[in-house]
Write an enzyme that holds these catalytic residues in place. Sequence first.
Site, PDB file in Angstrom:
ATOM      1  N   ASP A  48       0.863  -1.176   0.000  1.00 57.49           N
ATOM      2  CA  ASP A  48       0.000   0.000   0.000  1.00 57.49           C
ATOM      3  C   ASP A  48       0.899   1.225   0.000  1.00 57.49           C
ATOM      4  O   ASP A  48       1.702   1.419   0.897  1.00 57.49           O
ATOM      5  CB  ASP A  48      -0.888  -0.009   1.252  1.00 57.49           C
ATOM      6  CG  ASP A  48      -1.799   1.198   1.269  1.00 57.49           C
ATOM      7  OD1 ASP A  48      -2.763   1.215   0.481  1.00 57.49           O
ATOM      8  OD2 ASP A  48      -1.543   2.137   2.045  1.00 57.49           O
TER       9      ASP A  48
ATOM     10  N   GLU B  64      -1.762  -1.451  -6.012  1.00 57.70           N
ATOM     11  CA  GLU B  64      -2.949  -0.828  -6.594  1.00 57.70           C
ATOM     12  C   GLU B  64      -2.603  -0.237  -7.947  1.00 57.70           C
ATOM     13  O   GLU B  64      -1.454   0.129  -8.186  1.00 57.70           O
ATOM     14  CB  GLU B  64      -3.410   0.315  -5.697  1.00 57.70           C
ATOM     15  CG  GLU B  64      -4.326  -0.088  -4.592  1.00 57.70           C
ATOM     16  CD  GLU B  64      -4.637   1.127  -3.734  1.00 57.70           C
ATOM     17  OE1 GLU B  64      -5.789   1.560  -3.748  1.00 57.70           O
ATOM     18  OE2 GLU B  64      -3.730   1.621  -3.072  1.00 57.70           O
TER      19      GLU B  64
ATOM     20  N   ASP C 262      -3.260   1.359   6.664  1.00 55.32           N
ATOM     21  CA  ASP C 262      -2.451   1.005   5.500  1.00 55.32           C
ATOM     22  C   ASP C 262      -2.128  -0.482   5.466  1.00 55.32           C
ATOM     23  O   ASP C 262      -2.105  -1.112   4.406  1.00 55.32           O
ATOM     24  CB  ASP C 262      -1.159   1.818   5.481  1.00 55.32           C
ATOM     25  CG  ASP C 262      -1.435   3.310   5.388  1.00 55.32           C
ATOM     26  OD1 ASP C 262      -2.523   3.671   4.889  1.00 55.32           O
ATOM     27  OD2 ASP C 262      -0.576   4.098   5.810  1.00 55.32           O
TER      28      ASP C 262
END
Length: 410
Positions: A194, A278, A364
């Site tokens: 993350d 991501e 996170d």
Amino acid sequence: MSTIQRAYKTELALNDKQTTACRKHAGAARWAYNWGLARKQEAYQATGASPTAVDLHRELNALKQTTVPWMYAVSKSAPQEALRNLDHAFTHFYRRVQLKKQGKLRGKVGYPQRKTRKHGLGSFRLTGAIVVFPAAIQLPRLGRLRLKERRYVPTTAKVLSATVSEQAGHWYVSVLVEQEHVVPANSGPTVGVDLGVKTLATLSDGATEANPRHLRSCLKQLKRCQRAVSRKQKGSCNRRKAAQRLGTRHRTVAHQRADTLHQFTSRLAKTKAVVVMEDPHVAGMLKNHHLAQAIGDVGFGEFRRQLTYKAAWYGCQVVVASRWEPSSKTCSGCGWVDEELALGERTFACRNPKGSCGLVLDRDLNAALNLAKLVDSSSDSQNACGEGSAGVGLTAGVKLPLVKQESNTV
Ligand SMILES: [Zn+2]
């Protein structure tokens, strides 16, 4: 054994004559780029089609005999490669326009701009006869230039091109070579990463990558230098000097950021077998960007770019969650989605109305765990990260985001 392309960037030690020659080359490249941009715009308005780099180069060669004879003094590849860059700039622009249409892009679409000397002298790329020595490099037209670092650039590899660039009064060369490479066996774990708010990155195994401290103090100095520039009278000698100091500061910060990011991406690629991240376009839309300073300017896209090419070198797989999924809002314990989770909340606590699983976790870390789980659960239903499969969609009914296998070819 396979061949890979790799660039080695190092600082040049130029004498005055060589500096002048480099400035001329950079000037020619800049001129060609701006001229090509204007020609493309003209032609597009007149005919609706735009000339390619090859067309433009032919046209430019004719111009050399009449309007720009000074261009004979520089290597022909400087303007030629600048025109090629211009073509790339347009390709990226069209790509970003497409992304914008699909709603995947937050920033500007980036219509190619004229190059000015305001942001430094820029760069030029040379191809052809390039020879690397332990402490020097021989370039077309420029001759033998000394390097500040000995034996960094490999002397035996096949050289494809060399790009010379200037930043805050220092000159660098980036040598692109093709070399033999053996991908090592990588038996590391799968991790979710993350990126970015406050800490540089949080891994699903609990490790965090902090933003380096020296960066913060440097940013403070950067702001001070910036203020000093704006206090000086426009066009004055003092303003120019202050701007120079600011440029030097910027260079330091840029180097520190690049160093941090490079070390981090190298470490990930070398020690992890699968890295799940991501989609940078999505991440950029969701996150408070200015907090993520070490990634800051270069952006999530740069992290992905570095990780992707390094992954190919070190036998690691990069998986990008390509569709928007609330990775930070989902409970990594039971899958419940907390729609009310605010951006400022640093802890994720499971409040599942159908019975909480009792999870209380750093926000996170929770997001990183969700990312790591994408690979685990998708490989149960379908082999989402099998060799060479690109953009595997999951079967309907399974509520999981699409995952995309990064291409492992450089
Ligand atoms: Zn839960």
